[in-house]
Scaffold this motif. Sequence first.
Motif, PDB file in Angstrom:
ATOM      1  N   VAL A 388       0.868  -1.179   0.000  1.00  0.00           N
ATOM      2  CA  VAL A 388       0.000   0.000   0.000  1.00  0.00           C
ATOM      3  C   VAL A 388       0.905   1.230   0.000  1.00  0.00           C
ATOM      4  N   PRO A 389       0.443   2.339  -0.568  1.00  0.00           N
ATOM      5  CA  PRO A 389       1.286   3.539  -0.612  1.00  0.00           C
ATOM      6  C   PRO A 389       1.463   4.131   0.784  1.00  0.00           C
ATOM      7  N   ALA A 390       2.576   4.817   0.985  1.00  0.00           N
ATOM      8  CA  ALA A 390       2.801   5.537   2.238  1.00  0.00           C
ATOM      9  C   ALA A 390       1.788   6.673   2.345  1.00  0.00           C
ATOM     10  N   PHE A 391       1.246   6.871   3.531  1.00  0.00           N
ATOM     11  CA  PHE A 391       0.272   7.946   3.731  1.00  0.00           C
ATOM     12  C   PHE A 391       0.347   8.429   5.172  1.00  0.00           C
ATOM     13  N   SER A 392      -0.361   9.537   5.426  1.00  0.00           N
ATOM     14  CA  SER A 392      -0.352  10.154   6.752  1.00  0.00           C
ATOM     15  C   SER A 392      -1.761  10.228   7.321  1.00  0.00           C
ATOM     16  N   SER A 436     -10.442  17.650  13.126  1.00  0.00           N
ATOM     17  CA  SER A 436     -10.545  16.810  11.933  1.00  0.00           C
ATOM     18  C   SER A 436      -9.513  15.701  11.972  1.00  0.00           C
ATOM     19  N   ALA A 437      -9.850  14.607  11.293  1.00  0.00           N
ATOM     20  CA  ALA A 437      -8.933  13.480  11.091  1.00  0.00           C
ATOM     21  C   ALA A 437      -9.072  13.049   9.640  1.00  0.00           C
ATOM     22  N   ASN A 438      -8.017  13.252   8.857  1.00  0.00           N
ATOM     23  CA  ASN A 438      -8.082  13.013   7.418  1.00  0.00           C
ATOM     24  C   ASN A 438      -6.766  12.425   6.912  1.00  0.00           C
ATOM     25  N   PRO A 439      -6.783  11.789   5.749  1.00  0.00           N
ATOM     26  CA  PRO A 439      -5.543  11.254   5.185  1.00  0.00           C
ATOM     27  C   PRO A 439      -4.730  12.334   4.486  1.00  0.00           C
ATOM     28  N   LEU A 455       1.404  19.403   6.632  1.00  0.00           N
ATOM     29  CA  LEU A 455       0.240  18.705   6.083  1.00  0.00           C
ATOM     30  C   LEU A 455       0.232  18.742   4.564  1.00  0.00           C
ATOM     31  N   ALA A 456      -0.159  17.617   3.959  1.00  0.00           N
ATOM     32  CA  ALA A 456      -0.399  17.538   2.516  1.00  0.00           C
ATOM     33  C   ALA A 456      -1.690  16.736   2.326  1.00  0.00           C
ATOM     34  N   PRO A 457      -2.862  17.393   2.429  1.00  0.00           N
ATOM     35  CA  PRO A 457      -4.140  16.673   2.359  1.00  0.00           C
ATOM     36  C   PRO A 457      -4.256  15.838   1.084  1.00  0.00           C
ATOM     37  N   ALA A 458      -4.849  14.652   1.220  1.00  0.00           N
ATOM     38  CA  ALA A 458      -5.002  13.736   0.085  1.00  0.00           C
ATOM     39  C   ALA A 458      -6.362  13.048   0.169  1.00  0.00           C
ATOM     40  N   PRO A 459      -7.453  13.752  -0.234  1.00  0.00           N
ATOM     41  CA  PRO A 459      -8.799  13.160  -0.146  1.00  0.00           C
ATOM     42  C   PRO A 459      -8.936  11.870  -0.956  1.00  0.00           C
ATOM     43  N   PHE A 460      -8.128  11.689  -1.987  1.00  0.00           N
ATOM     44  CA  PHE A 460      -8.239  10.476  -2.802  1.00  0.00           C
ATOM     45  C   PHE A 460      -7.804   9.227  -2.032  1.00  0.00           C
ATOM     46  N   LEU A 461      -7.226   9.423  -0.833  1.00  0.00           N
ATOM     47  CA  LEU A 461      -6.843   8.294  -0.002  1.00  0.00           C
ATOM     48  C   LEU A 461      -7.883   7.973   1.075  1.00  0.00           C
TER      49      LEU A 461
END
Length: 759
Positions: A388-392, A436-439, A455-461
């Motif tokens: 899976v890709p790295a994410f935050s 908020s809690a978001n990827p 932060l680098a928001p990524a809604p597609f995740l």
Amino acid sequence: MKFALTCGTMLAGISVASPLLAQAAADNGGFEEIIVTARKSQERARDVPVSITAVSGASLAEAKITQIGDLTARIPTLSISYGATQPLVLIRGFGTGNGQSFDQAVGKFIDNISYGRDQDARLPLFDIERLEVLKGPQVLLYGNSSTAGALNITTRKPGTTFAADGSVAYEFNQNETVAQGGMTIPLAETVAVRLSGLYQRLAKGPNFNVATGKHVSTDRNYAGRAILRFTPSADLEVLLKAEYDHIRNKGLVGEPIAQPLAGYQFPEVNFDGRVNANNNVAPMFQRDYQALDNETYQIDINYDVLGGRISSTTGYRRLETGLASSGGQSVPLFSGYIAYLNKQFSQELRYAGKFGALDLTVGGFYQHEKRDNFTVADFNAAAIGIPVPAFSLNLVSPQKAESWSIFGEFTYHLSEQLSIAAGARYSDISRDADQSANPGLVVPNRSFGQSAGWLAPAPFLDGLYTGFFGVPPHSFTGLHLHETHFQPQVIVQYKPSDRAQVYAKYVKGDKSGGFDVAYQGAPGNVTPAGARFEPEKAEGFEVGLKGVSDDNRFDYALAAYRTTFTNLQTNAYVGTATVAVVTNVGKARTQGVEAEFHYTPMRGLRFGASLAYTDAKYLDFPGGSCTRAQEAATPVGCRQDLSGSRTPFSSKWAGTVSIDYEQLVGSYVLSGGVLAAGRSSYNPSSNLEPLEQQGAYVQIDAHVDLKPDAGPWSLSLFVRNLTDIRYNEYGSISPGTTQGLLGYLSRGRQLGIRAGFNF
């Protein structure tokens, strides 16, 4: 300004092991009176009807006490841990959990300004007049009431004549340099300024990181303070204060002590001071660090009028803190980041006076606080073969708080021996927040001061986020709470003589609720209401006896107490939470007995002893985090019932014994001392993990000093922790694993030299 404050004066140092109580030899070989300000006026410690331990500024400098965490070995009922990402401060077994969402249950007040954030525990101590540890709920005379106790710190103020003091010292094992000191400069007949500063560098950390080949963790800290005192008349005093603190730590990493239950395995889990972690590679390119900058600006006005004194304290603080920490793995699997910027304005106006048999103190307090909170957790499952890709995980929560209160205490002296003091504080508190809690995407090389730049928001995740945590992302806005609290206190005091007293105290205190910065929710239950935690309440009883012998050679203090907490605010790793989340304990209690003695049988010889029995436990806490074994048995939805269990960090027994002796040899004074400080076993983890249990230990400190009988200089040799005891300061799970365990060892033996001056 920062440069000027820091460079004002920077000399003081290290000596260890003389008893820390603010005691000094009187002319007859006994003890001088201890003057404290626990009740916002100068009083002899033996006259104050509260349980208090006072530490002089000279003792702090001599014992190399540069942070409140250094006091843990010396004050039996005080526990402080810097191993956690957010420092923990506890008195009598209770404090505030490891999280930036809380106000602190153990309040910290410096010159009557509240330092109520968790990271304030890292601020340095330098050029201090006195530090007082007040035990039990403090509700009347402190701007933000403290349900477990308070640290009342008074800095040194300018006098009317020129004076300078300081020292510089070097510790050999960790290559640590400490310099601190101050200088008073009269500018005119009614104006004087005091400049003071501190520099501290620890170049060789007590642990060794195998992955990087470096000793960790290291420190480089400095601070400066300027205080201007203006006395235009005998009844008016104005104090202007500015301070800057700069704290930097590199390489703080938890040491693996138990393997995860599944998946990634640590290279080794021996609790031996060796770590194996390096996130300074793709995709994180991240070093571990902790950083803090604090600015304080303050105006105090004291005016003697109307048979008493009117005091005004106006303060502004700007605190910025940030840290990056790995999960202890030797591969870049997890990295956590916490940062906040806190801005605080406060104003207190107080009047204190005496009118015949009546003493009174009344006043009002206002505080406005704005804080931007950022918590980020990076996951790189590909490091252990999961495609899976790295994410935050990005947790963001800007918050505002506004509070005002009125308070009053009235003491009526029924006779010369008997008095009754009664008072209360009424508080009105409002809080507003978004949460908020978001990827997001992994941002490499996160550094101090970036805050939102982390932060680098990524809604597609969103789908990956939901699958990973079992809950959907969320963004809540417009969260609001409003609370009012009435906090009474009554003290009955009887003084059979001018040298002794007995007292009984009842107090009821509150700590406001709030919103959890790290709220993620639970499967099927992600709601704005879930982000809120309830106010904490404390109800305490205490009786005490204290006094000093007629010849001033023996003093004593005894206290017995019981405090019950309702909706105790704490935090735990529960459910799918990746970071510790806030929860309320139904009910908890601490009760115990404390004793303190000092004896000077002859000139130059001093004995000291303290002993504390503490019974601190949860009474109703069914929703605690599970231990490693419990998690293995119930991997989904595991909860541990901690009802009846002792609280973290609380030892049933703790105490100190000290001996100091000085002798005139020709035209020089040769002195030395030994201090032994011990604790019974305790558990430093929030879930009382058996593998984290710390056994009983005794730490021994010693020093030898030489100075001229009448001269401005001194030389010292010192050793702290003579037997090289390294105890577990903090324990937790390793984020990014399933119940892998981390521990944080204390520093070992410290051996060094010191040179100082005072004129």
